[in-house]
Design a protein around this motif. Structure first.
Motif, PDB file in Angstrom:
ATOM      1  N   MET B  75       0.686  -1.214   0.025  1.00  0.00           N
ATOM      2  CA  MET B  75       0.149   0.189  -0.150  1.00  0.00           C
ATOM      3  C   MET B  75       0.843   1.236  -0.032  1.00  0.00           C
ATOM      4  N   ARG B  76       0.038   2.392  -0.677  1.00  0.00           N
ATOM      5  CA  ARG B  76       0.952   3.590  -0.434  1.00  0.00           C
ATOM      6  C   ARG B  76       0.317   4.298   0.697  1.00  0.00           C
ATOM      7  N   GLU B  77       0.972   5.491   0.969  1.00  0.00           N
ATOM      8  CA  GLU B  77       0.474   6.447   2.231  1.00  0.00           C
ATOM      9  C   GLU B  77      -1.154   6.517   2.008  1.00  0.00           C
ATOM     10  N   ARG B  78      -1.600   6.879   1.186  1.00  0.00           N
ATOM     11  CA  ARG B  78      -2.849   7.418   0.959  1.00  0.00           C
ATOM     12  C   ARG B  78      -3.662   6.115   1.188  1.00  0.00           C
ATOM     13  N   GLU B  79      -3.407   5.022   0.908  1.00  0.00           N
ATOM     14  CA  GLU B  79      -4.288   3.797   0.884  1.00  0.00           C
ATOM     15  C   GLU B  79      -4.348   3.482   2.265  1.00  0.00           C
ATOM     16  N   LEU B  80      -3.207   3.726   2.922  1.00  0.00           N
ATOM     17  CA  LEU B  80      -3.361   3.397   4.405  1.00  0.00           C
ATOM     18  C   LEU B  80      -4.125   4.158   5.456  1.00  0.00           C
ATOM     19  N   ILE B  81      -4.767   5.286   4.675  1.00  0.00           N
ATOM     20  CA  ILE B  81      -5.436   6.081   5.932  1.00  0.00           C
ATOM     21  C   ILE B  81      -6.541   5.356   6.379  1.00  0.00           C
ATOM     22  N   PRO B  82      -7.630   4.847   5.524  1.00  0.00           N
ATOM     23  CA  PRO B  82      -8.691   4.396   5.876  1.00  0.00           C
ATOM     24  C   PRO B  82      -8.508   3.232   6.979  1.00  0.00           C
ATOM     25  N   ILE B  83      -7.184   2.513   6.874  1.00  0.00           N
ATOM     26  CA  ILE B  83      -7.059   1.261   7.880  1.00  0.00           C
ATOM     27  C   ILE B  83      -6.361   2.008   9.046  1.00  0.00           C
ATOM     28  N   ARG B  84      -5.736   3.034   9.163  1.00  0.00           N
ATOM     29  CA  ARG B  84      -5.144   3.703  10.051  1.00  0.00           C
ATOM     30  C   ARG B  84      -6.051   4.276  11.194  1.00  0.00           C
ATOM     31  N   LEU B  85      -7.187   4.600  10.574  1.00  0.00           N
ATOM     32  CA  LEU B  85      -8.245   5.187  11.552  1.00  0.00           C
ATOM     33  C   LEU B  85      -8.954   4.252  12.050  1.00  0.00           C
ATOM     34  N   ARG B  86      -8.664   2.848  11.829  1.00  0.00           N
ATOM     35  CA  ARG B  86      -9.193   1.904  12.714  1.00  0.00           C
ATOM     36  C   ARG B  86      -8.672   1.270  13.750  1.00  0.00           C
ATOM     37  N   PHE B  87      -7.159   1.743  13.819  1.00  0.00           N
ATOM     38  CA  PHE B  87      -6.366   1.123  14.804  1.00  0.00           C
ATOM     39  C   PHE B  87      -5.934   2.485  15.592  1.00  0.00           C
ATOM     40  N   GLY B  88      -5.447   2.064  17.049  1.00  0.00           N
ATOM     41  CA  GLY B  88      -4.801   3.213  17.838  1.00  0.00           C
ATOM     42  C   GLY B  88      -3.293   2.682  18.029  1.00  0.00           C
ATOM     43  N   MET B  89      -2.363   3.522  18.264  1.00  0.00           N
ATOM     44  CA  MET B  89      -1.133   3.079  18.464  1.00  0.00           C
ATOM     45  C   MET B  89      -0.407   4.098  19.602  1.00  0.00           C
ATOM     46  N   LEU B  90       0.089   3.335  20.635  1.00  0.00           N
ATOM     47  CA  LEU B  90       0.588   3.928  21.799  1.00  0.00           C
ATOM     48  C   LEU B  90       2.094   3.712  21.495  1.00  0.00           C
TER      49      LEU B  90
END
Lengths: 213, 284
Positions: B75-90
């Motif tokens: 994936m490219r950065e832009r395609e990662l966005i919807p996935i990144r909204l579904r997880f949190g990272m500490l």
């Protein structure tokens, strides 16, 4: 924006004033031997608008704001803040670079205009208090000598410099590696690169304006 | 196969090399919805590097990472966005933005990714900070609070969007035992209570056994052991036993040699006399 622009104003004023004073005195010295002292205002005005204004103000902004941007972004990089933004699906370029870019593109030309005024004021001080000019004479001579294009060419330079400075500073900051030492190196690199790039570009632009105009 | 059987996170044959050296070598595991996976291992064994691959911020040399059924590696950065909204990272250090206050840090994902009103956001921020025991800290700046507090704010921020999946890098290191228990309790409440999935990197064994439903132990770039906490506790592998009991003597070498060492130190070591020279030069 406040940092890049407003808080740099006193330093810009002092520098520009000194330059204006120096220019007038140098001009007085050189032009005196030609008996052309009446052209002192012209020289101050044109030198400031076309060259000294944009270049010196850019030097100040590189040393002050360019380095600060590089150091700030670099610190954010090494403390995982940039990565955290990415993971939160926030584009660091949009979130961090764009506002700084806009601030620089607006504030450097604005500071240059401000610096030009102060520099001309410096020239006026020398002419009126040390030489045989009156205020009206100085202003008239100065305004007569300059054409709109002199101002515009300086402004064009200033916009180009702003672009160079902020691009180099942001790039240096975002590519930092290796902790505090890396941040220091990036800051130095950004200042050195920005200065060189700015001076070379200035020469090129002056060349273009000279041969095209 | 229905949706709940499908693993939330699938890692297959993950290899990551820095130069010639494989920091991660052929790692495969799955995480199912509702699981709490604890990844253990000594310092410098590649735990954090593995985590960075799971969230898509590092790309593997080979192998695949599937998150929510979608292949991250290509994936490219832009395609990662919807996935990144579904997880949190500490992050290990909290990674708070130093220019924003505690409250603004927690509010940031909400401001960027939701249409909620300021009042609603304020309410959520207050609630998330309360969850991590930091009520009333909204207006302080990150440099005014301790390292442990930063980490808890980082957790509150990671939970701001109510993620389905939480990644945490050493959530309890640097916290006192009581706060550790509070954070573990919170993790349990979110996972067992609300069905959140968690992937936790930790070498705090007490905390690990308290929250884990599955565990993986990393070593030598590969998986040394994996299983439920009971299986790990009962493992006959001497490395596992040494690690979970925290014994100084055992099969795990005390000093890693240069090329076994983690990638962070990929800079060439400087001989001591040169380091001393540099030190003197700098301090004048």
């Amino acid at each position: 924006m406040v940092f890049i622009g407003v808080r740099a104003a006193p330093m810009v004023a002092l520098t520009a004033f000194s330059v204006g004073v120096t220019l007038a005195m140098q001009a007085a010295h050189s032009l005196e031997s030609l008996g052309a002292q009446m052209y002192i205002p012209d020289l101050v005005m044109l030198t400031l608008l076309r060259e000294m204004g944009p270049v010196l103000i850019a030097v100040i902004v590189i040393g002050r704001s360019g380095s600060a941007v590089a150091a700030e972004l670099g610190t954010m990089k090494v403390s995982e803040e940039i990565e955290a933004l990415e993971v939160m699906a926030i584009d660091p370029v949009q979130f961090l670079v764009v506002p700084r870019f806009l601030a620089m593109m607006i504030m450097l030309p604005a500071l240059t205009i401000f610096g030009n005024y102060i520099g001309i004021l410096g020239g006026w001080a020398v002419c009126v208090f040390a030489l045989d000019f009156n205020t009206a004479g100085y202003v008239l001579e100065a305004l007569q000598s300059a054409e709109p294009w002199d101002l515009y060419s300086g402004m064009i330079k200033s916009v180009v410099f702003a672009w160079i400075v902020i691009t180099i500073a942001c790039n240096a900051g975002l590519t930092v590696e290796g902790g505090a030492e890396g941040v220091g190196q990036a800051t130095t690199t950004s200042v050195v690169q920005a200065l060189l790039a700015m001076l070379v570009t200035n020469a090129v632009l002056t060349g273009i304006f000279f041969f095209a105009g | 196969m229905n949706a709940s059987d499908k693993p939330m996170l699938e890692v297959n044959g993950l290899v990551r090399k820095f130069g010639d050296r494989a920091v991660l070598n052929d790692i495969s595991f799955n995480v199912h919805r509702g699981d709490t996976l604890v990844i253990m291992g000594g310092s410098g064994c590649g735990k954090s590097t593995l985590l960075r691959h799971l969230i898509g911020s590092m790309k593997p040399t080979s192998g695949t990472v599937k998150l929510f059924g979608e292949e991250l590696t290509a994936m490219r950065e832009r395609e990662l966005i919807p996935i990144r909204l579904r997880f949190g990272m500490l992050f290990q250090s909290g990674a708070l933005l130093a220019s924003l206050t505690v409250g603004e840090n927690v509010a940031l994902p909400l401001l960027q990714h939701t249409d909620k009103s300021d009042d609603e956001i304020e309410e959520i921020v207050e609630q998330k900070l309360q969850m991590v025991g930091l009520t009333g800290f909204e207006d302080l700046r990150p440099d005014e609070i301790s390292g442990g507090m930063k980490k808890r704010v980082g957790l509150a921020r990671a939970l701001a969007l109510d993620p389905e999946l939480l990644f945490s890098d050493e959530p309890t290191s640097g916290l006192d035992p009581i706060m550790t228990a509070v954070i573990d309790e919170l993790t349990l409440k979110l996972t067992r209570g609300k069905g959140m999935t968690a992937v936790v990197v930790s070498h705090d064994m007490t905390s690990a056994f308290r929250i884990a439903t599955r565990m993986i132990m990393l070593g030598h770039g590969g998986i040394v052991a994996q299983g439920t906490p009971d299986e790990i506790r009962a493992s006959s592998n001497p490395e596992v036993q040494q690690f979970i009991k925290g014994e100084p003597d055992g099969p795990i070498p005390l000093n890693l040699s240069q090329d076994e060492h983690e990638h962070h130190q990929h800079v060439k070591p400087r001989p001591l006399h040169r380091a001393r020279h540099r030190f003197h030069r700098k301090t004048g």
